[in-house]
Design an enzyme around this catalytic site. Structure first.
Site, PDB file in Angstrom:
ATOM      1  N   LYS A 234       0.828  -1.211   0.000  1.00  8.12           N
ATOM      2  CA  LYS A 234       0.000   0.000   0.000  1.00  8.12           C
ATOM      3  C   LYS A 234       0.859   1.256   0.000  1.00  8.12           C
ATOM      4  O   LYS A 234       0.614   2.193  -0.766  1.00  8.12           O
ATOM      5  CB  LYS A 234      -0.914  -0.001   1.227  1.00  8.12           C
ATOM      6  CG  LYS A 234      -1.572   1.356   1.533  1.00  8.12           C
ATOM      7  CD  LYS A 234      -2.173   1.380   2.918  1.00  8.12           C
ATOM      8  CE  LYS A 234      -2.705   2.757   3.286  1.00  8.12           C
ATOM      9  NZ  LYS A 234      -1.613   3.725   3.561  1.00  8.12           N
ATOM     10  N   ASN A 235       1.862   1.295   0.872  1.00  8.13           N
ATOM     11  CA  ASN A 235       2.649   2.515   1.025  1.00  8.13           C
ATOM     12  C   ASN A 235       3.542   2.790  -0.182  1.00  8.13           C
ATOM     13  O   ASN A 235       4.004   3.918  -0.364  1.00  8.13           O
ATOM     14  CB  ASN A 235       3.476   2.464   2.307  1.00  8.13           C
ATOM     15  CG  ASN A 235       2.608   2.553   3.549  1.00  8.13           C
ATOM     16  OD1 ASN A 235       1.490   3.062   3.499  1.00  8.13           O
ATOM     17  ND2 ASN A 235       3.109   2.058   4.671  1.00  8.13           N
TER      18      ASN A 235
ATOM     19  N   ARG B 101      -4.564  10.367   2.744  1.00  2.00           N
ATOM     20  CA  ARG B 101      -3.366  10.993   3.294  1.00  2.00           C
ATOM     21  C   ARG B 101      -2.300  11.165   2.212  1.00  2.00           C
ATOM     22  O   ARG B 101      -1.654  12.206   2.103  1.00  2.00           O
ATOM     23  CB  ARG B 101      -2.824  10.141   4.451  1.00  2.00           C
ATOM     24  CG  ARG B 101      -1.540  10.678   5.072  1.00  2.00           C
ATOM     25  CD  ARG B 101      -1.778  11.965   5.814  1.00  2.00           C
ATOM     26  NE  ARG B 101      -0.539  12.572   6.284  1.00  2.00           N
ATOM     27  CZ  ARG B 101      -0.469  13.783   6.802  1.00  2.00           C
ATOM     28  NH1 ARG B 101      -1.548  14.521   6.917  1.00  2.00           N
ATOM     29  NH2 ARG B 101       0.673  14.275   7.206  1.00  2.00           N
TER      30      ARG B 101
ATOM     31  N   CYS C 201      -6.079   8.724   7.994  1.00  2.00           N
ATOM     32  CA  CYS C 201      -6.302   8.386   9.397  1.00  2.00           C
ATOM     33  C   CYS C 201      -5.835   9.516  10.311  1.00  2.00           C
ATOM     34  O   CYS C 201      -4.797  10.143  10.074  1.00  2.00           O
ATOM     35  CB  CYS C 201      -5.554   7.107   9.767  1.00  2.00           C
ATOM     36  SG  CYS C 201      -6.195   5.620   8.968  1.00  2.00           S
TER      37      CYS C 201
ATOM     38  N   ARG D 175       0.599  15.445  12.075  1.00  2.00           N
ATOM     39  CA  ARG D 175       1.498  14.923  11.047  1.00  2.00           C
ATOM     40  C   ARG D 175       1.819  16.089  10.106  1.00  2.00           C
ATOM     41  O   ARG D 175       1.301  16.176   9.000  1.00  2.00           O
ATOM     42  CB  ARG D 175       0.854  13.757  10.284  1.00  2.00           C
ATOM     43  CG  ARG D 175       0.611  12.550  11.156  1.00  2.00           C
ATOM     44  CD  ARG D 175       0.385  11.311  10.345  1.00  2.00           C
ATOM     45  NE  ARG D 175      -0.990  11.213   9.870  1.00  2.00           N
ATOM     46  CZ  ARG D 175      -1.429  10.205   9.108  1.00  2.00           C
ATOM     47  NH1 ARG D 175      -0.607   9.258   8.722  1.00  2.00           N
ATOM     48  NH2 ARG D 175      -2.682  10.162   8.725  1.00  2.00           N
ATOM     49  N   PRO D 176       2.652  17.017  10.553  1.00  2.00           N
ATOM     50  CA  PRO D 176       2.864  18.237   9.794  1.00  2.00           C
ATOM     51  C   PRO D 176       3.533  17.969   8.454  1.00  2.00           C
ATOM     52  O   PRO D 176       4.265  16.997   8.289  1.00  2.00           O
ATOM     53  CB  PRO D 176       3.776  19.064  10.712  1.00  2.00           C
ATOM     54  CG  PRO D 176       4.437  18.065  11.589  1.00  2.00           C
ATOM     55  CD  PRO D 176       3.459  16.947  11.775  1.00  2.00           C
TER      56      PRO D 176
ATOM     57  N   ASP E  32       5.444  20.385   7.046  1.00  2.00           N
ATOM     58  CA  ASP E  32       6.428  21.452   6.906  1.00  2.00           C
ATOM     59  C   ASP E  32       7.729  20.960   6.280  1.00  2.00           C
ATOM     60  O   ASP E  32       8.403  21.720   5.564  1.00  2.00           O
ATOM     61  CB  ASP E  32       6.691  22.132   8.256  1.00  2.00           C
ATOM     62  CG  ASP E  32       7.121  21.161   9.335  1.00  2.00           C
ATOM     63  OD1 ASP E  32       6.645  20.018   9.320  1.00  2.00           O
ATOM     64  OD2 ASP E  32       7.930  21.547  10.200  1.00  2.00           O
TER      65      ASP E  32
ATOM     66  N   ASP F 267       3.413   1.204  11.862  1.00  2.00           N
ATOM     67  CA  ASP F 267       2.164   0.650  11.339  1.00  2.00           C
ATOM     68  C   ASP F 267       1.818  -0.704  11.951  1.00  2.00           C
ATOM     69  O   ASP F 267       0.711  -1.208  11.754  1.00  2.00           O
ATOM     70  CB  ASP F 267       2.236   0.512   9.812  1.00  2.00           C
ATOM     71  CG  ASP F 267       2.000   1.836   9.101  1.00  2.00           C
ATOM     72  OD1 ASP F 267       1.575   2.799   9.762  1.00  2.00           O
ATOM     73  OD2 ASP F 267       2.245   1.908   7.880  1.00  2.00           O
TER      74      ASP F 267
ATOM     75  N   ILE G  67       6.966   7.619  16.431  1.00  2.00           N
ATOM     76  CA  ILE G  67       6.627   8.225  15.147  1.00  2.00           C
ATOM     77  C   ILE G  67       5.374   9.093  15.279  1.00  2.00           C
ATOM     78  O   ILE G  67       5.379  10.270  14.917  1.00  2.00           O
ATOM     79  CB  ILE G  67       6.416   7.148  14.069  1.00  2.00           C
ATOM     80  CG1 ILE G  67       7.596   6.155  14.052  1.00  2.00           C
ATOM     81  CG2 ILE G  67       6.217   7.790  12.708  1.00  2.00           C
ATOM     82  CD1 ILE G  67       8.934   6.757  13.727  1.00  2.00           C
TER      83      ILE G  67
ATOM     84  N   ARG H 179      -9.141   0.513   3.516  1.00  2.00           N
ATOM     85  CA  ARG H 179      -8.157   1.429   2.930  1.00  2.00           C
ATOM     86  C   ARG H 179      -6.816   0.756   2.693  1.00  2.00           C
ATOM     87  O   ARG H 179      -6.068   1.168   1.796  1.00  2.00           O
ATOM     88  CB  ARG H 179      -7.931   2.638   3.843  1.00  2.00           C
ATOM     89  CG  ARG H 179      -9.035   3.678   3.839  1.00  2.00           C
ATOM     90  CD  ARG H 179      -8.581   4.930   4.593  1.00  2.00           C
ATOM     91  NE  ARG H 179      -7.248   5.315   4.171  1.00  2.00           N
ATOM     92  CZ  ARG H 179      -6.194   5.436   4.998  1.00  2.00           C
ATOM     93  NH1 ARG H 179      -6.331   5.234   6.290  1.00  2.00           N
ATOM     94  NH2 ARG H 179      -5.005   5.785   4.535  1.00  2.00           N
TER      95      ARG H 179
END
Length: 427
Positions: free
Chosen positions: A22-23, A92, A116, A121-122, A124, A306, A328, A398
Protein backbone atom coordinates in the site's frame (compact mmCIF):
# COMPACT_ATOMS: atom_id res chain seq x y z
CA UNK A 1 -21.62 0.73 6.54
CA UNK A 2 -20.56 -2.84 7.34
CA UNK A 3 -19.51 -4.66 10.45
CA UNK A 4 -17.55 -7.82 11.10
CA UNK A 5 -18.85 -10.67 13.25
CA UNK A 6 -15.90 -12.65 14.61
CA UNK A 7 -16.34 -15.92 16.47
CA UNK A 8 -12.88 -16.21 17.95
CA UNK A 9 -10.81 -18.85 19.66
CA UNK A 10 -9.81 -20.71 16.48
CA UNK A 11 -6.16 -20.90 15.40
CA UNK A 12 -5.30 -19.53 11.97
CA UNK A 13 -3.93 -22.38 9.85
CA UNK A 14 -2.71 -22.49 6.26
CA UNK A 15 -1.14 -20.19 3.70
CA UNK A 16 -1.83 -16.53 2.94
CA UNK A 17 -0.53 -14.58 -0.05
CA UNK A 18 0.58 -10.97 0.45
CA UNK A 19 -0.54 -8.19 -1.89
CA UNK A 20 1.49 -5.31 -3.26
CA UNK A 21 2.60 -2.67 -0.77
CA UNK A 22 0.00 0.00 0.00
CA UNK A 23 2.65 2.52 1.03
CA UNK A 24 4.44 1.99 -2.30
CA UNK A 25 1.30 2.05 -4.44
CA UNK A 26 0.11 5.46 -3.23
CA UNK A 27 3.50 7.01 -4.15
CA UNK A 28 4.11 5.08 -7.39
CA UNK A 29 0.79 6.14 -8.91
CA UNK A 30 1.55 9.89 -8.78
CA UNK A 31 5.18 9.22 -9.76
CA UNK A 32 3.92 7.65 -13.00
CA UNK A 33 2.40 11.00 -14.00
CA UNK A 34 5.90 12.35 -14.71
CA UNK A 35 6.44 10.13 -17.77
CA UNK A 36 5.95 11.30 -21.34
CA UNK A 37 4.19 8.05 -22.12
CA UNK A 38 2.24 5.21 -20.50
CA UNK A 39 3.46 3.62 -17.27
CA UNK A 40 2.10 0.23 -16.20
CA UNK A 41 2.18 -0.57 -12.47
CA UNK A 42 1.64 -4.23 -11.61
CA UNK A 43 0.85 -6.06 -8.36
CA UNK A 44 -1.38 -3.20 -7.17
CA UNK A 45 -3.38 -4.00 -4.03
CA UNK A 46 -7.15 -3.76 -4.50
CA UNK A 47 -7.73 -1.35 -1.64
CA UNK A 48 -9.71 1.84 -1.16
CA UNK A 49 -6.68 4.15 -1.27
CA UNK A 50 -5.77 2.90 -4.75
CA UNK A 51 -9.37 3.31 -5.93
CA UNK A 52 -9.40 6.92 -4.68
CA UNK A 53 -6.13 7.65 -6.50
CA UNK A 54 -7.64 6.23 -9.69
CA UNK A 55 -10.48 8.75 -9.40
CA UNK A 56 -8.03 11.58 -8.63
CA UNK A 57 -6.01 10.84 -11.76
CA UNK A 58 -9.13 10.90 -13.90
CA UNK A 59 -10.06 14.21 -12.29
CA UNK A 60 -6.67 15.58 -13.32
CA UNK A 61 -7.29 14.51 -16.91
CA UNK A 62 -4.86 11.61 -17.12
CA UNK A 63 -5.66 8.56 -19.26
CA UNK A 64 -5.99 5.68 -16.81
CA UNK A 65 -6.86 2.02 -17.26
CA UNK A 66 -7.38 0.04 -14.05
CA UNK A 67 -7.85 -3.72 -14.33
CA UNK A 68 -7.56 -6.34 -11.59
CA UNK A 69 -4.09 -5.76 -10.04
CA UNK A 70 -2.55 -3.40 -12.60
CA UNK A 71 -2.97 0.18 -13.73
CA UNK A 72 -1.82 1.91 -16.92
CA UNK A 73 -1.26 5.64 -16.44
CA UNK A 74 -0.61 8.20 -19.16
CA UNK A 75 -0.18 11.70 -17.75
CA UNK A 76 0.30 13.50 -21.08
CA UNK A 77 -3.30 14.85 -21.36
CA UNK A 78 -3.20 16.34 -17.84
CA UNK A 79 -3.65 19.99 -16.91
CA UNK A 80 -2.45 21.63 -13.64
CA UNK A 81 -5.93 22.17 -12.24
CA UNK A 82 -6.71 23.28 -8.70
CA UNK A 83 -7.76 20.35 -6.49
CA UNK A 84 -9.02 21.85 -3.20
CA UNK A 85 -10.95 19.16 -1.36
CA UNK A 86 -13.15 16.28 -2.50
CA UNK A 87 -11.20 13.06 -2.87
CA UNK A 88 -7.96 14.76 -1.80
CA UNK A 89 -9.38 14.87 1.74
CA UNK A 90 -10.05 11.12 1.72
CA UNK A 91 -6.43 10.20 1.20
CA UNK A 92 -3.37 10.99 3.29
CA UNK A 93 -1.03 10.15 0.41
CA UNK A 94 -2.68 12.70 -1.89
CA UNK A 95 0.20 14.93 -0.81
CA UNK A 96 2.44 13.12 -3.31
CA UNK A 97 0.59 15.08 -5.98
CA UNK A 98 2.49 18.16 -4.71
CA UNK A 99 5.86 16.78 -5.76
CA UNK A 100 4.60 15.08 -8.93
CA UNK A 101 2.69 18.07 -10.31
CA UNK A 102 5.45 20.48 -9.30
CA UNK A 103 7.96 18.42 -11.29
CA UNK A 104 5.62 18.01 -14.27
CA UNK A 105 4.18 21.51 -14.59
CA UNK A 106 6.31 23.71 -12.36
CA UNK A 107 3.25 24.28 -10.17
CA UNK A 108 0.85 22.36 -7.96
CA UNK A 109 -2.42 23.47 -6.36
CA UNK A 110 -3.65 20.65 -4.13
CA UNK A 111 -5.56 20.73 -0.84
CA UNK A 112 -4.19 19.49 2.44
CA UNK A 113 -4.48 15.71 2.77
CA UNK A 114 -6.86 13.58 4.85
CA UNK A 115 -6.39 9.95 5.93
CA UNK A 116 -6.30 8.39 9.40
CA UNK A 117 -6.23 10.78 12.35
CA UNK A 118 -3.04 9.80 14.16
CA UNK A 119 -2.30 13.13 15.78
CA UNK A 120 -0.12 15.91 14.33
CA UNK A 121 1.50 14.92 11.05
CA UNK A 122 2.86 18.24 9.79
CA UNK A 123 3.85 18.75 6.17
CA UNK A 124 6.43 21.45 6.91
CA UNK A 125 9.32 19.17 5.90
CA UNK A 126 7.74 18.74 2.46
CA UNK A 127 7.42 22.51 2.07
CA UNK A 128 10.95 23.11 3.33
CA UNK A 129 12.19 20.75 0.62
CA UNK A 130 10.18 22.43 -2.14
CA UNK A 131 11.38 25.87 -1.05
CA UNK A 132 15.00 24.68 -1.05
CA UNK A 133 14.47 23.57 -4.67
CA UNK A 134 13.36 27.09 -5.57
CA UNK A 135 9.58 26.96 -5.14
CA UNK A 136 7.26 29.43 -3.47
CA UNK A 137 4.66 27.99 -1.10
CA UNK A 138 1.37 29.60 -0.18
CA UNK A 139 -1.57 28.21 1.77
CA UNK A 140 -4.73 29.60 0.14
CA UNK A 141 -7.68 28.56 2.30
CA UNK A 142 -6.38 25.04 2.76
CA UNK A 143 -5.02 24.64 -0.79
CA UNK A 144 -1.24 24.44 -0.96
CA UNK A 145 -0.21 26.53 -3.95
CA UNK A 146 3.39 25.67 -4.87
CA UNK A 147 5.23 27.22 -7.82
CA UNK A 148 8.75 26.99 -9.20
CA UNK A 149 10.06 30.57 -9.14
CA UNK A 150 11.49 30.55 -12.66
CA UNK A 151 9.36 27.81 -14.17
CA UNK A 152 11.77 25.02 -13.22
CA UNK A 153 13.14 23.81 -9.93
CA UNK A 154 16.88 23.86 -9.21
CA UNK A 155 18.81 21.17 -7.37
CA UNK A 156 19.84 21.78 -3.77
CA UNK A 157 21.28 20.11 -0.68
CA UNK A 158 18.41 19.39 1.71
CA UNK A 159 18.74 18.13 5.29
CA UNK A 160 15.58 16.69 6.82
CA UNK A 161 15.30 17.60 10.50
CA UNK A 162 13.23 14.45 11.05
CA UNK A 163 13.33 11.20 9.13
CA UNK A 164 10.18 11.36 7.01
CA UNK A 165 9.07 8.86 4.37
CA UNK A 166 6.56 11.29 2.86
CA UNK A 167 8.97 14.21 2.65
CA UNK A 168 11.77 12.02 1.25
CA UNK A 169 9.53 10.72 -1.55
CA UNK A 170 7.98 14.12 -2.30
CA UNK A 171 11.39 15.80 -2.61
CA UNK A 172 12.61 12.89 -4.74
CA UNK A 173 9.64 13.34 -7.10
CA UNK A 174 10.13 17.10 -7.38
CA UNK A 175 13.89 16.85 -7.84
CA UNK A 176 13.77 14.15 -10.51
CA UNK A 177 13.21 16.79 -13.22
CA UNK A 178 14.91 19.73 -11.49
CA UNK A 179 17.93 21.44 -13.00
CA UNK A 180 21.15 20.15 -11.44
CA UNK A 181 21.83 17.85 -8.50
CA UNK A 182 19.75 17.43 -5.34
CA UNK A 183 21.08 15.67 -2.25
CA UNK A 184 18.66 14.60 0.50
CA UNK A 185 20.43 14.09 3.83
CA UNK A 186 18.87 12.20 6.75
CA UNK A 187 16.56 10.59 4.19
CA UNK A 188 14.17 7.82 5.17
CA UNK A 189 15.38 4.32 4.21
CA UNK A 190 12.10 2.38 3.90
CA UNK A 191 11.79 -0.28 1.16
CA UNK A 192 8.92 1.73 -0.30
CA UNK A 193 11.36 4.59 -1.04
CA UNK A 194 13.60 2.17 -2.91
CA UNK A 195 10.53 0.99 -4.82
CA UNK A 196 9.66 4.55 -5.92
CA UNK A 197 13.29 5.28 -6.88
CA UNK A 198 13.35 2.06 -8.92
CA UNK A 199 10.27 3.13 -10.87
CA UNK A 200 11.68 6.63 -11.48
CA UNK A 201 15.03 5.20 -12.62
CA UNK A 202 13.22 2.81 -14.98
CA UNK A 203 11.50 5.91 -16.36
CA UNK A 204 14.90 7.50 -17.04
CA UNK A 205 15.59 9.36 -13.78
CA UNK A 206 19.06 9.41 -12.20
CA UNK A 207 18.64 8.57 -8.49
CA UNK A 208 21.37 6.97 -6.40
CA UNK A 209 21.45 6.01 -2.73
CA UNK A 210 17.78 5.15 -2.16
CA UNK A 211 17.65 2.89 0.89
CA UNK A 212 20.45 4.85 2.60
CA UNK A 213 20.25 8.09 4.56
CA UNK A 214 21.69 10.10 1.65
CA UNK A 215 19.97 10.17 -1.73
CA UNK A 216 21.53 11.89 -4.76
CA UNK A 217 19.23 12.95 -7.60
CA UNK A 218 20.57 14.34 -10.87
CA UNK A 219 17.66 16.02 -12.62
CA UNK A 220 16.71 15.04 -16.17
CA UNK A 221 14.65 16.81 -18.83
CA UNK A 222 12.33 13.96 -19.77
CA UNK A 223 11.02 10.71 -18.34
CA UNK A 224 9.54 7.88 -20.40
CA UNK A 225 7.02 5.09 -19.87
CA UNK A 226 7.88 1.67 -18.45
CA UNK A 227 6.46 -1.32 -16.55
CA UNK A 228 6.98 -1.78 -12.82
CA UNK A 229 5.98 -4.44 -10.28
CA UNK A 230 5.30 -3.30 -6.70
CA UNK A 231 7.13 -4.92 -3.80
CA UNK A 232 5.11 -7.03 -1.30
CA UNK A 233 3.36 -5.23 1.55
CA UNK A 234 5.51 -5.78 4.65
CA UNK A 235 2.82 -4.28 6.90
CA UNK A 236 0.12 -6.64 5.64
CA UNK A 237 2.60 -9.51 6.05
CA UNK A 238 3.45 -8.42 9.60
CA UNK A 239 -0.24 -8.21 10.47
CA UNK A 240 -0.84 -11.84 9.48
CA UNK A 241 2.35 -12.91 11.28
CA UNK A 242 1.11 -11.30 14.50
CA UNK A 243 -2.39 -12.76 13.99
CA UNK A 244 -0.89 -16.24 13.59
CA UNK A 245 0.97 -15.88 16.89
CA UNK A 246 -2.03 -14.36 18.71
CA UNK A 247 -4.33 -17.25 17.72
CA UNK A 248 -1.68 -19.93 18.42
CA UNK A 249 -1.88 -20.79 14.74
CA UNK A 250 0.49 -22.01 12.07
CA UNK A 251 0.57 -19.74 9.01
CA UNK A 252 2.85 -19.60 5.99
CA UNK A 253 2.96 -15.99 4.79
CA UNK A 254 3.88 -16.11 1.10
CA UNK A 255 5.17 -13.51 -1.38
CA UNK A 256 7.26 -11.52 1.08
CA UNK A 257 10.81 -10.23 1.27
CA UNK A 258 11.97 -11.60 4.66
CA UNK A 259 14.66 -8.92 5.04
CA UNK A 260 11.91 -6.26 5.10
CA UNK A 261 10.38 -8.02 8.12
CA UNK A 262 13.48 -8.67 10.24
CA UNK A 263 12.36 -6.35 13.07
CA UNK A 264 8.97 -8.07 13.26
CA UNK A 265 10.42 -11.57 13.11
CA UNK A 266 12.93 -10.75 15.85
CA UNK A 267 10.23 -9.34 18.13
CA UNK A 268 7.91 -12.32 17.63
CA UNK A 269 10.76 -14.70 18.50
CA UNK A 270 11.53 -12.63 21.60
CA UNK A 271 7.89 -12.85 22.70
CA UNK A 272 7.93 -16.62 22.21
CA UNK A 273 6.56 -17.47 18.78
CA UNK A 274 8.45 -19.67 16.33
CA UNK A 275 9.41 -17.88 13.11
CA UNK A 276 10.97 -19.63 10.11
CA UNK A 277 12.30 -17.59 7.19
CA UNK A 278 12.29 -19.04 3.67
CA UNK A 279 13.35 -17.47 0.35
CA UNK A 280 10.10 -15.57 -0.25
CA UNK A 281 7.94 -16.69 2.67
CA UNK A 282 7.84 -16.66 6.47
CA UNK A 283 6.19 -19.30 8.63
CA UNK A 284 4.88 -18.31 12.07
CA UNK A 285 3.90 -20.97 14.60
CA UNK A 286 2.17 -19.92 17.80
CA UNK A 287 3.39 -21.37 21.09
CA UNK A 288 0.47 -20.58 23.40
CA UNK A 289 2.38 -18.87 26.18
CA UNK A 290 4.13 -15.59 25.47
CA UNK A 291 6.58 -13.39 27.35
CA UNK A 292 6.22 -9.66 27.89
CA UNK A 293 8.45 -7.44 25.79
CA UNK A 294 9.08 -3.74 25.25
CA UNK A 295 8.55 -2.34 21.76
CA UNK A 296 9.77 1.02 20.45
CA UNK A 297 8.78 2.06 16.96
CA UNK A 298 11.38 3.78 14.81
CA UNK A 299 12.08 4.45 11.14
CA UNK A 300 13.12 1.47 9.01
CA UNK A 301 14.87 -0.85 9.72
CA UNK A 302 13.37 -0.47 13.21
CA UNK A 303 10.00 -1.79 14.33
CA UNK A 304 7.34 -0.16 12.11
CA UNK A 305 4.80 2.22 13.60
CA UNK A 306 2.16 0.65 11.34
CA UNK A 307 2.45 -2.57 13.38
CA UNK A 308 2.47 -0.90 16.80
CA UNK A 309 -1.27 -1.37 17.24
CA UNK A 310 -1.37 -5.06 16.19
CA UNK A 311 1.61 -5.96 18.42
CA UNK A 312 -0.14 -4.25 21.35
CA UNK A 313 -2.93 -6.84 21.03
CA UNK A 314 -0.44 -9.71 21.15
CA UNK A 315 1.34 -8.26 24.19
CA UNK A 316 -2.01 -7.95 25.99
CA UNK A 317 -2.09 -11.77 25.81
CA UNK A 318 1.51 -12.21 26.99
CA UNK A 319 2.54 -12.82 30.61
CA UNK A 320 3.96 -9.81 32.42
CA UNK A 321 4.26 -6.08 31.87
CA UNK A 322 5.12 -4.69 28.43
CA UNK A 323 5.70 -1.12 27.34
CA UNK A 324 4.99 -0.05 23.76
CA UNK A 325 6.39 3.34 22.76
CA UNK A 326 5.48 4.99 19.46
CA UNK A 327 8.25 7.41 18.50
CA UNK A 328 6.63 8.22 15.15
CA UNK A 329 3.02 9.24 15.94
CA UNK A 330 1.96 10.73 19.25
CA UNK A 331 -1.73 9.78 19.13
CA UNK A 332 -1.67 6.25 17.75
CA UNK A 333 -3.31 4.68 20.79
CA UNK A 334 -7.01 5.02 20.03
CA UNK A 335 -7.28 1.25 19.82
CA UNK A 336 -6.43 1.00 23.53
CA UNK A 337 -9.87 2.04 24.76
CA UNK A 338 -11.45 -0.61 22.53
CA UNK A 339 -9.05 -3.30 23.76
CA UNK A 340 -9.96 -2.31 27.31
CA UNK A 341 -13.60 -3.01 26.45
CA UNK A 342 -12.46 -6.55 25.64
CA UNK A 343 -10.75 -6.95 29.01
CA UNK A 344 -7.19 -5.80 28.32
CA UNK A 345 -5.31 -3.90 31.03
CA UNK A 346 -3.55 -1.06 29.25
CA UNK A 347 -2.71 2.47 30.38
CA UNK A 348 -1.49 5.18 28.02
CA UNK A 349 1.21 7.51 29.32
CA UNK A 350 2.29 10.07 26.73
CA UNK A 351 3.78 8.23 23.78
CA UNK A 352 3.74 4.88 25.58
CA UNK A 353 1.21 2.21 26.43
CA UNK A 354 1.84 0.18 29.59
CA UNK A 355 0.34 -3.29 29.17
CA UNK A 356 -0.35 -5.64 32.07
CA UNK A 357 -0.59 -8.82 30.05
CA UNK A 358 -1.94 -12.26 30.72
CA UNK A 359 -5.60 -11.31 31.09
CA UNK A 360 -8.17 -13.25 29.15
CA UNK A 361 -9.85 -11.12 26.49
CA UNK A 362 -13.59 -11.23 25.93
CA UNK A 363 -15.68 -10.61 22.86
CA UNK A 364 -17.56 -7.35 22.59
CA UNK A 365 -18.68 -4.49 20.39
CA UNK A 366 -15.74 -2.38 19.25
CA UNK A 367 -15.07 0.29 16.62
CA UNK A 368 -11.93 0.81 14.51
CA UNK A 369 -10.83 4.46 14.61
CA UNK A 370 -8.17 4.05 11.90
CA UNK A 371 -6.60 1.50 9.59
CA UNK A 372 -4.10 -0.22 11.90
CA UNK A 373 -6.41 0.07 14.91
CA UNK A 374 -8.81 -2.04 12.85
CA UNK A 375 -6.09 -4.65 12.39
CA UNK A 376 -5.39 -4.68 16.14
CA UNK A 377 -9.07 -5.23 16.88
CA UNK A 378 -9.70 -8.00 14.38
CA UNK A 379 -6.64 -9.80 15.77
CA UNK A 380 -8.12 -9.40 19.27
CA UNK A 381 -11.44 -10.76 18.04
CA UNK A 382 -9.74 -13.77 16.45
CA UNK A 383 -7.70 -14.48 19.61
CA UNK A 384 -10.51 -14.37 22.15
CA UNK A 385 -13.13 -17.00 22.81
CA UNK A 386 -16.47 -15.40 22.20
CA UNK A 387 -18.09 -13.17 19.62
CA UNK A 388 -16.76 -9.77 18.65
CA UNK A 389 -18.60 -7.20 16.55
CA UNK A 390 -16.20 -4.84 14.82
CA UNK A 391 -17.35 -1.64 13.10
CA UNK A 392 -15.32 0.90 11.16
CA UNK A 393 -14.39 -1.51 8.38
CA UNK A 394 -14.06 1.41 5.95
CA UNK A 395 -10.72 2.12 7.62
CA UNK A 396 -9.48 -1.45 7.17
CA UNK A 397 -10.59 -1.45 3.51
CA UNK A 398 -8.16 1.43 2.93
CA UNK A 399 -5.13 -0.77 3.43
CA UNK A 400 -5.89 -4.51 3.50
CA UNK A 401 -6.93 -6.27 0.30
CA UNK A 402 -9.68 -8.86 0.80
CA UNK A 403 -8.86 -9.23 4.48
CA UNK A 404 -12.10 -11.11 5.21
CA UNK A 405 -11.50 -13.61 2.41
CA UNK A 406 -7.88 -14.16 3.39
CA UNK A 407 -8.77 -14.73 7.05
CA UNK A 408 -11.60 -17.10 6.13
CA UNK A 409 -9.16 -19.10 4.01
CA UNK A 410 -7.03 -19.48 7.14
CA UNK A 411 -10.01 -20.90 9.02
CA UNK A 412 -11.27 -17.78 10.80
CA UNK A 413 -14.98 -17.81 11.63
CA UNK A 414 -15.85 -14.31 10.47
CA UNK A 415 -18.68 -12.77 8.52
CA UNK A 416 -19.10 -9.33 7.03
CA UNK A 417 -22.63 -7.97 7.18
CA UNK A 418 -24.23 -4.71 6.10
CA UNK A 419 -25.09 -2.34 8.92
CA UNK A 420 -28.11 -0.03 8.70
CA UNK A 421 -27.06 3.60 8.98
CA UNK A 422 -29.22 4.03 12.12
CA UNK A 423 -27.13 1.40 13.94
CA UNK A 424 -23.74 2.77 12.92
CA UNK A 425 -21.36 3.17 15.89
CA UNK A 426 -24.08 2.48 18.48
CA UNK A 427 -22.96 0.17 21.24
Amino acid sequence: MDKLIINGGKPLLGTVGISGAKNSAVALIPAALLADGPVVIENLPRIQDVAIYYELLKELGADVLFEDDWMEIDGRPMKPIVMPNGRVKKLRASYYLWGALLAKFGEAHVGLPGGCDLGPRPTDLHMKGFEALGATVENKNGVMSIRARNGRLKGARIYLDLVSVGATINIMLAASKAEGVTIIENAAREPEIVDVATLLNNMGADIKGAGTDMIRISGVDRLHGCRHTIIPDRIEAGTYMIAAAATNGNVLVENVIPKHLEAVSAKLREIGAEVRELDDAIQVIGRGRYRASDVKTSPYPGFPTDLQQPITTLLALAQGCSIVTDNIYSSRFRHVEELRRMGASIKVEGRSAVIEGGRKLNGGKVVASDLRAGAALFIAGLATEGTTELEGLEHIDRGYENFVGKLQKLGADIQRISLPQSEHHQR
